[in-house]
Design an enzyme around this catalytic site. Structure first.
Site, PDB file in Angstrom:
ATOM      1  N   LYS A  13     -14.520 -20.374   4.430  1.00 22.79           N
ATOM      2  CA  LYS A  13     -12.812 -20.411   3.660  1.00 22.79           C
ATOM      3  C   LYS A  13     -12.934 -18.667   3.376  1.00 22.79           C
ATOM      4  CE  LYS A  13     -11.160 -24.506   3.559  1.00 22.79           C
ATOM      5  NZ  LYS A  13     -10.940 -25.098   5.318  1.00 22.79           N
ATOM      6  N   THR A  58     -16.245 -25.446   6.989  1.00 25.47           N
ATOM      7  CA  THR A  58     -15.172 -24.693   5.710  1.00 25.47           C
ATOM      8  C   THR A  58     -14.857 -25.408   4.802  1.00 25.47           C
ATOM      9  OG1 THR A  58     -12.872 -24.866   6.776  1.00 25.47           O
ATOM     10  CG2 THR A  58     -14.550 -23.078   7.303  1.00 25.47           C
ATOM     11  N   HIS A 243       3.195  10.690  -5.882  1.00 27.97           N
ATOM     12  CA  HIS A 243       3.950  12.932  -6.350  1.00 27.97           C
ATOM     13  C   HIS A 243       4.892  11.861  -7.166  1.00 27.97           C
ATOM     14  CE1 HIS A 243       1.304  13.798  -2.801  1.00 27.97           C
ATOM     15  NE2 HIS A 243       2.055  13.034  -1.351  1.00 27.97           N
TER      16      HIS A 243
HETATM   17  O1  LIG Z   1      -4.091  16.894  -5.326  1.00 31.63           O
HETATM   18  C1  LIG Z   1      -4.556  17.034  -4.732  1.00 31.63           C
HETATM   19  N1  LIG Z   1      -4.846  16.764  -3.647  1.00 31.63           N
HETATM   20  C2  LIG Z   1      -4.624  17.452  -2.468  1.00 31.63           C
HETATM   21  O2  LIG Z   1      -5.253  16.923  -0.849  1.00 31.63           O
HETATM   22  C3  LIG Z   1      -3.012  16.975  -1.986  1.00 31.63           C
HETATM   23  N2  LIG Z   1      -1.765  17.914  -1.361  1.00 31.63           N
HETATM   24  C4  LIG Z   1      -0.611  17.734  -1.305  1.00 31.63           C
HETATM   25  O3  LIG Z   1       0.123  17.965  -0.419  1.00 31.63           O
HETATM   26  N3  LIG Z   1      -0.736  17.501  -2.898  1.00 31.63           N
HETATM   27  C5  LIG Z   1      -1.710  17.626  -3.592  1.00 31.63           C
HETATM   28  N4  LIG Z   1      -2.247  17.095  -3.976  1.00 31.63           N
END
Ligand SMILES: O=c1[nH]c(=O)c2[nH]c(=O)[nH]c2[nH]1
Length: 294
Positions: A13, A58, A243
């Site tokens: 389960k 289950t 990012h």
């Molecule tokens: O810390 C990072 N590693 C990467 O492999 C990578 N590649 C990227 O475009 N920016 C970063 N930053």
């Protein structure tokens, strides 16, 4: 004669949501878990003949999770899973092992109130126990611990080809959601204290160096855990590089000395790595079914 053979199988389960309340005093305590139980053993004829003689339903596995929460309590997700494994492997001869998994959600008291709580832990704690005959493998961890630093991170020195547009930077935001899992080399562990210790080491390692890449930062986290926790020989990470790109406000006559960023939710870098204590073999099998780790 059948041309088909049953090979790997397991059943149980999944995702039994469980709240255990301790109310021995007016100051209540809670543990909030999501528990999956899956059994391994002799289930051949269940598949080939439809013979359910060995099939611990289950539904029974679900009931057992809730009954054991009362009988054993939940002192840690790991201890609870060990209790379930002991129960199923000792109650049914043909159950040779299984896989038991827990996620735990953390709560904190509202204004130190005795019985009112808010969901407080930023991360989800995880534990997976596999028992195969006499061999237990216990993998603990957490996911979704979001961290960010506004400087002391850069990314330079990478190869440039005709498709490379990324500018080098020695001062950027570094942000990720840490997902990590580690393998205990014993089940004789103070699971609560060790969990807090590993989390503290990882957070500290995020802050304590200039990061030349997320890869290097993961290495430093793993290295410190292996150095400082004797019960752990292997740790894995799966971390998105969330990012934050400097936004071009110079177009509007405004300077931008690392103050205004656009936060991109996708695509994201995805950096994964396994670190083991030197001389210790990676425990590959126990990671089967753990999604999202290389
Ligand atoms: O810390 C990072 N590693 C990467 O492999 C990578 N590649 C990227 O475009 N920016 C970063 N930053």
């Amino acid at each position: 004669m059948s041309t088909v053979k049953l090979t790997t199988n397991q059943y149980g389960k999944a995702e039994n949501r469980l709240m255990r309340v301790y109310r021995d005093t007016d100051r209540h305590e809670i543990r909030d878990l999501n528990v999956t139980s899956q059994l391994w053993g002799d289930f051949e004829t269940a598949h080939t003949e439809g013979d359910n003689e060995h099939v611990v339903a289950t539904d029974t596995q679900k009931n057992t999770v809730y009954a054991k929460a009362k009988e054993l309590g939940v002192s840690s997700p790991e201890q609870f899973l060990l209790g379930l494994a002991d129960h199923f492997t000792s109650s049914f001869d043909w159950v040779s092992g299984g896989r038991w998994e827990a996620e735990e959600f953390g709560w904190a008291r509202i204004n130190d109130h005795d019985h009112s709580f808010y969901r407080a832990a930023p991360e989800v704690r995880t534990a997976v126990l596999t028992r195969d005959g006499d061999t237990d493998t216990l993998i603990s961890g957490f996911r979704d611990l979001t961290v960010l630093k506004t400087t002391a991170s850069g990314f330079v020195g990478y190869p440039r080809d005709k498709y490379t547009t990324l500018p080098e930077t020695e001062d950027r935001i570094l942000a990720t959601d840490i997902a990590t899992r580690w393998v205990y080399n014993t089940t004789d562990v103070d699971f609560e204290a060790t969990y807090e210790k590993v989390k503290a080491i990882i957070l500290d390692a995020f802050t304590d160096h200039y990061s030349k890449a997320l890869q290097q930062t993961l290495y430093k986290m793993g290295e410190k855990v292996i150095e400082q926790v004797d019960e752990i020989d292997e740790i894995r990470f799966s971390c998105p590089n969330k990012h934050h790109f400097l936004y071009d406000i110079e177009r509007f006559g405004l300077e931008n000395p690392n103050e205004v960023f656009i936060v991109a939710d996708r695509p994201y870098g995805l950096i994964e790595a396994t670190f083991t204590r030197d001389g210790v073999e990676e425990s590959k099998d126990a990671w089967t079914h753990i999604k999202g780790f290389c």
